[in-house]
Write an enzyme that holds these catalytic residues in place. Sequence first.
Site, PDB file in Angstrom:
ATOM      1  CB  CYS A 145       3.936  11.145   2.667  1.00 32.99           C
ATOM      2  SG  CYS A 145       2.384  12.063   2.761  1.00 32.99           S
ATOM      3  NE  ARG A 201      -1.204   2.551   2.833  1.00 32.72           N
ATOM      4  CZ  ARG A 201      -0.666   3.681   3.268  1.00 32.72           C
ATOM      5  NH1 ARG A 201      -0.606   4.759   2.488  1.00 32.72           N
ATOM      6  NH2 ARG A 201      -0.163   3.752   4.492  1.00 32.72           N
TER       7      ARG A 201
END
Lengths: 326, 326
Positions: free
Chosen positions: B240, B11
């Site tokens: 991120c 993920r």
Amino acid sequence: MEVLVSEVGPRDGLQSVKQAMPTGHKIAWVRALAAAGLQEIEVGSFVNPARLPQMADAAEVVRDAVTIDGLTVLALVPNLKGARRAAEAGVHKVTIPVSASEQHSLANVNMTCEQAVEEVRRVCALRTELDAGRSLGVEVGISTAFGCTLQGPISEDWVIALAGRLVEVGVDSVGLSDGTGTANPAQVRRLFTRLNRELGDRAGGAHFHNTRGQGLANVVAALEAGVTTFDASLGGLGGCPYSPGATGNIVTEDLVWMLEAMGISTGIDLDRLMEARRIMEDGLPGQETYGYLAEVGTEKGFRYAGGPIAPEGTGRRQQPQPGATA
Amino acid sequence: MEVLVSEVGPRDGLQSVKQAMPTGHKIAWVRALAAAGLQEIEVGSFVNPARLPQMADAAEVVRDAVTIDGLTVLALVPNLKGARRAAEAGVHKVTIPVSASEQHSLANVNMTCEQAVEEVRRVCALRTELDAGRSLGVEVGISTAFGCTLQGPISEDWVIALAGRLVEVGVDSVGLSDGTGTANPAQVRRLFTRLNRELGDRAGGAHFHNTRGQGLANVVAALEAGVTTFDASLGGLGGCPYSPGATGNIVTEDLVWMLEAMGISTGIDLDRLMEARRIMEDGLPGQETYGYLAEVGTEKGFRYAGGPIAPEGTGRRQQPQPGATA
């Protein structure tokens, strides 16, 4: 709380690099490190120049470094002969590696552990030969204290016993070294807790490598055990030429960032440290260096321990400006 | 002592990579991770496929993963819509990022913190719609809990208050996340100690990045504060996408090495983990990966927590043999 960061790049870093940095460049680098706030620098080693030609100019580097106000100048010496040369050059302290592993000791300094302790005794005795009023500190870093790439695990009881014997022969301070990069935080906490308990104010600092990415994790564990001196190398330069695969001192600038962010004062300025890094890199063209802070800088809102908020990106390597003259 | 390592590579890793790994390859990778002993894997996210096309096949990956014996299958969901899709696909747990930073929350999920808490309430309420006997775990990771690249420092009181509110709206477990890579060990110890005190058995795990090289150092601090679940990413894949410069989850294999060396059992086999890493790398040609253990392997005398001595170099990436057929 305060911590002493002891810079080992000019010694541990340069001795693992094939190319020799010119003497004038070494001197400029040491001066830049001191200007960044480093209070203790291991500026070279007094070893056989045939074996480590990069260190042949150690005396010259020492003679300049001792003129820097407030700086403690260290040199690594493998034996009495080296200690004599270092003392003549004027170092404040010598640091002697004594391996806890017989196999590593033989490979590294061609002495058994027992012979190494006796050699340390002779170095301590050397101090009485020096002029009255001239002091020479003698430190030992017990190398392979956490394991050996040749011998494997090392008995913790033996490490502590060895540290005790070194104090008996007159050493001022005995630290523990993980030059082979096998230490883990549980072991670090356990062994430094014992060292501090057994040696009291003769217990020395920690020398960690980042071989398995665990360098700063080991610092956290050592801090808990009461350690207040840490060796580190600017840009992570260095390794152990006699321990295959064991590369990478912990990175000075990453360590300083972490300590300051934790509220632990080091007295070191990260931007000036980057200036010292630039000088180092200029003196070693093409040499690989390491470290995270140089890439990303400090975070928004970062402050030095007890200080005001620093500009965002402090400690970041200067990026070439588009269109700037090369 | 035991620790749960929760793998987030499929993920967090894949969503930060431009190329999409083929679905069959993802499934093979997840199977290899489970075969290596990982007991919990975040296999994808149920977000708008237009925004993150790499995650468009999340349902298919989940449907395979839930057939793996003993594996807890997680998916990240940003909102109720995603949670519904994840529940339909059959995940065991959903994990919802709730940012402690208003600015990051708006940038990341286009909701204020308050709106995000209300959305979490709706996700918890969704569980009553599901068939009786079908349970759905709901976790929240408080992102930017340790600081925000947009907003700067975040109030620790606010983070703890937010965690308390999330428990009130029905969340099973609230963890703290440093996706922006600014956390330091002192802060980690302080904040997780408070979280554990306030939330008791609803206190969740830690999600650290290695942006400033401090990832494993933060793990050591979190362990002391009683944290027993750690997110990590195989080969350090990930980052991120909405926090510029914030790259690099902590590396699963380096974490596992450190924990096992410390005597903390993870149930994970490092050689099989390397096999999973090879599969990942095959599915992302040219993609940069990270980690130390893959280069150097375990040290001589390494043993898994409580286990016998493992062969030297365990967990090392297989080197091409000279003369081997390519």
